[in-house]
Design an enzyme around this catalytic site. Structure first.
Site, short mmCIF file in Angstrom:
data_model
loop_
_atom_site.label_atom_id
_atom_site.label_comp_id
_atom_site.label_asym_id
_atom_site.label_seq_id
_atom_site.Cartn_x
_atom_site.Cartn_y
_atom_site.Cartn_z
CE LYS A 74 2.96 6.62 5.37
NZ LYS A 74 2.88 6.86 6.80
CB CYS B 268 3.19 1.69 8.33
SG CYS B 268 1.51 2.29 8.29
N1 LIG Z 1 -2.87 1.89 9.94
C1 LIG Z 1 -1.96 2.83 10.10
O1 LIG Z 1 -1.43 3.08 11.18
C2 LIG Z 1 -1.55 3.70 8.92
C3 LIG Z 1 -0.77 4.83 9.15
C4 LIG Z 1 -0.42 5.63 8.07
C5 LIG Z 1 -0.85 5.28 6.79
N2 LIG Z 1 -1.59 4.16 6.59
C6 LIG Z 1 -2.03 3.84 5.25
O2 LIG Z 1 -3.42 4.14 5.15
C7 LIG Z 1 -4.06 3.23 4.28
C8 LIG Z 1 -5.20 2.54 5.00
O3 LIG Z 1 -4.66 1.78 6.06
P1 LIG Z 1 -5.61 1.07 7.11
O4 LIG Z 1 -4.72 0.54 8.17
O5 LIG Z 1 -6.73 1.97 7.47
O6 LIG Z 1 -6.17 -0.15 6.22
P2 LIG Z 1 -7.45 -1.03 6.53
O7 LIG Z 1 -7.26 -2.31 5.80
O8 LIG Z 1 -7.71 -1.05 7.98
O9 LIG Z 1 -8.65 -0.22 5.84
C9 LIG Z 1 -8.88 -0.19 4.48
C10 LIG Z 1 -10.39 -0.25 4.26
O10 LIG Z 1 -10.65 -0.08 2.87
C11 LIG Z 1 -11.75 -0.91 2.54
N3 LIG Z 1 -11.78 -1.13 1.10
C12 LIG Z 1 -11.07 -2.03 0.37
N4 LIG Z 1 -11.40 -1.91 -0.94
C13 LIG Z 1 -12.31 -0.92 -1.03
C14 LIG Z 1 -13.01 -0.32 -2.12
N5 LIG Z 1 -12.85 -0.74 -3.36
N6 LIG Z 1 -13.86 0.69 -1.84
C15 LIG Z 1 -14.07 1.12 -0.56
N7 LIG Z 1 -13.45 0.58 0.49
C16 LIG Z 1 -12.57 -0.41 0.27
C17 LIG Z 1 -11.51 -2.17 3.34
O11 LIG Z 1 -12.70 -2.91 3.47
C18 LIG Z 1 -11.01 -1.59 4.66
O12 LIG Z 1 -12.07 -1.38 5.57
C19 LIG Z 1 -2.97 2.26 3.81
O13 LIG Z 1 -2.46 2.72 2.59
C20 LIG Z 1 -1.93 2.37 4.88
O14 LIG Z 1 -0.64 2.03 4.39
C21 LIG Z 1 -1.97 3.37 7.62
#
Ligand SMILES: NC(=O)c1ccc[n+]([C@@H]2O[C@H](COP(=O)([O-])OP(=O)(O)OC[C@H]3O[C@@H](n4cnc5c(N)ncnc54)[C@H](O)[C@@H]3O)[C@@H](O)[C@H]2O)c1
Length: 452
Positions: free
Chosen positions: A233, A287
């Site tokens: 990844k 990312c």
């Molecule tokens: N955004 C993208 O396009 C994308 C694409 C591929 C992978 N990812 C990966 O996916 C993951 C999530 O990314 P995202 O963009 O959705 O992040 P984000 O910050 O939008 O969402 C994360 C969520 O987790 C919540 N959170 C934090 N601590 C928590 C806890 N202890 N318990 C429950 N909820 C909790 C936050 O409040 C938030 O709403 C990351 O690891 C990111 O690298 C993101």
């Protein structure tokens, strides 16, 4: 089943239709850019979904039926999907892990690892693992979907879950990792169509995780070991970061040679083994910019260096500043200085058609303009305002401005009659199109136009 409801302009929601015999419900932990559309994708397949988040404002917004995500499936916007899945009773939210645990034995964790000042911050993930460990039951399966520092699942998550639950991984509960690969803006489609890789702590974990993933994913799911999936990844993101840096460097070269960059790329890409990406104002989001930082702890531990990736990061990180350097030069050619100029910055998202402004190069450009004394008015209809330099309309941003930088496309920009909109700019304005949005527009003859 939910998916029959998604008949939009004659196109059915084509769910995988696959339902492992045991899967009745799932908890999606973290309801952000990934978690919310992922949760809704399971609900659309008829699974009972409980979404868990610790941020009350996130939960409040979702419970009011609002999202700030620019996602849709077959023309149905995410807000409508959220309303339907909530009304059907298939999707609900909680901040309480115990409540989720009472209803499910399957968890998909999407809590991310932020990077602050180049250092990874494991605390949100750690807190989520801690909360999960306290409610884990015999027979549960946890699948981590977040992008992780390689080694995290086995070395950090597994021992924490065992310690907090008093259960043994493998014999009492299952644990797997499957990276998330979707691109924001195409989430619903790509959850279904993007091939996945999955690694479990043992064969049973891998197999069970593959079955859960198959409920939404119709694409190939490649099993491998956890560390390979975690590292893959990061390398997938790193490769894109490096390829974009190449495109930025070629764009600088073609600019100096006064060759149209997009035409150059179009011609080069007719070679069957060449695939140049498009340059832009920089690289944003979580990312790609974070990929290298996720490797840093391991690289330090192993005494490794990745000079190419480091150089690519430097190039991409420096792109917004180079855009501002170019702006200063172009203003100079028009007899102006940046510190006496009014600048309109249009589009603040980290990429086109996005509501995500995390690590946005547009914001870097804006901050640098302000740092150099420029008077900035920025407009983006889908990025929440609250910054001192944002304004409420395109007209307000452009009015009497000496330069305009188009830094991210948004849907409403596609509807603008740019030839007339730019009329309200000052005389002899500078127009910088970093997204090649104005190619087909006849721009004012007194403008100095620069296209990336
Ligand atoms: N955004 C993208 O396009 C994308 C694409 C591929 C992978 N990812 C990966 O996916 C993951 C999530 O990314 P995202 O963009 O959705 O992040 P984000 O910050 O939008 O969402 C994360 C969520 O987790 C919540 N959170 C934090 N601590 C928590 C806890 N202890 N318990 C429950 N909820 C909790 C936050 O409040 C938030 O709403 C990351 O690891 C990111 O690298 C993101």
């Amino acid at each position: 089943m939910g998916r029959e409801e998604y008949v939009v302009t004659g196109v059915n929601w084509k769910g995988s239709g696959y339902m492992p015999s045991g899967l009745r419900s799932v908890a999606v932990v973290g309801l952000g850019f990934i978690g919310l559309p992922l949760a809704l994708s399971y609900a659309m397949e008829g699974v009972q979904v409980v979404g868990v988040d610790v941020d009350e404002s996130v939960l409040g917004r979702i419970n009011r039926g609002e999202t700030h995500l620019q996602e849709s499936y077959n023309g149905t916007p995410i807000d409508e999907i959220l309303a339907r899945e909530t009304a059907s009773g298939r999707f609900r939210t909680t901040c309480d892990y115990a409540e989720a645990a009472a209803h499910t034995d399957t968890y998909l964790v999407t809590v991310g690892i932020p990077v602050n000042g180049g250092e990874v911050d494991m605390s949100p993930l750690d807190r989520s693992v801690e909360s999960l460990g306290r409610v884990l039951k015999p027979g549960d399966l946890a699948i981590f979907r977040s992008t992780l520092v390689p080694g995290t699942t086995r070395e950090r998550i597994l021992p924490a879950l065992e310690r907090l639950s008093g259960l043994r991984c493998g014999s009492d509960f299952h644990l797997a990792y499957s990276s998330e690969r979707i691109a924001e803006g195409r989430a619903f489609q790509e959850f279904r169509e993007m091939p996945l890789a999955v690694g479990g702590i043992d064969v049973a974990s891998t197999e069970r995780a593959r079955e859960v993933l198959s409920v939404v994913t119709t694409a190939e799911i490649t099993p491998s070991d956890i560390e390979t999936v975690e590292t893959s990844k990061i390398l997938e993101n790193l490769q894109r970061d490096i390829n974009i840096a190449i495109a930025q460097e070629f764009a600088a070269l073609s600019d100096a040679l006064q060759i149209d960059t997009y035409e150059l790329i179009r011609v080069a890409n007719t070679h069957r083994r060449v695939d140049l990406l498009k340059p832009g104002p920089g690289v944003g989001g979580y990312c790609l910019p974070y990929a290298l930082h996720y490797l840093t702890p391991k690289m330090r531990q192993l005494g490794l260096d990745l000079p190419l990736a480091l150089l690519a990061r430097d190039i991409n990180q420096g792109t917004p500043l180079r855009i501002v350097d170019r702006l200063e030069t172009l203003l100079g050619e028009q007899g102006r200085t940046l510190d006496s100029a009014r600048i309109a910055l249009l589009g603040l998202a980290m990429k086109d058609y996005s509501s995500d402004d995390r690590e946005s190069p547009a914001l870097e450009i804006g901050a640098e303009i302000v740092r150099r004394g420029g008077r900035l008015r920025a407009f983006d209809p889908v990025i929440p305002d609250g910054r001192p330099f944002t304004c409420d309309s395109l007209e307000e941003a452009l009015e009497e401005s000496h330069a305009m930088i188009l830094a991210a496309r948004q849907a409403c920009f596609d509807e603008v009659d740019w030839a007339s909109a730019l009329e309200c700019m000052a005389d002899r304005p500078v127009i910088m199109d970093t997204r090649r949005m104005l190619d087909c527009v006849t721009l004012r003859p007194d403008a100095r136009v620069w296209r990336i």
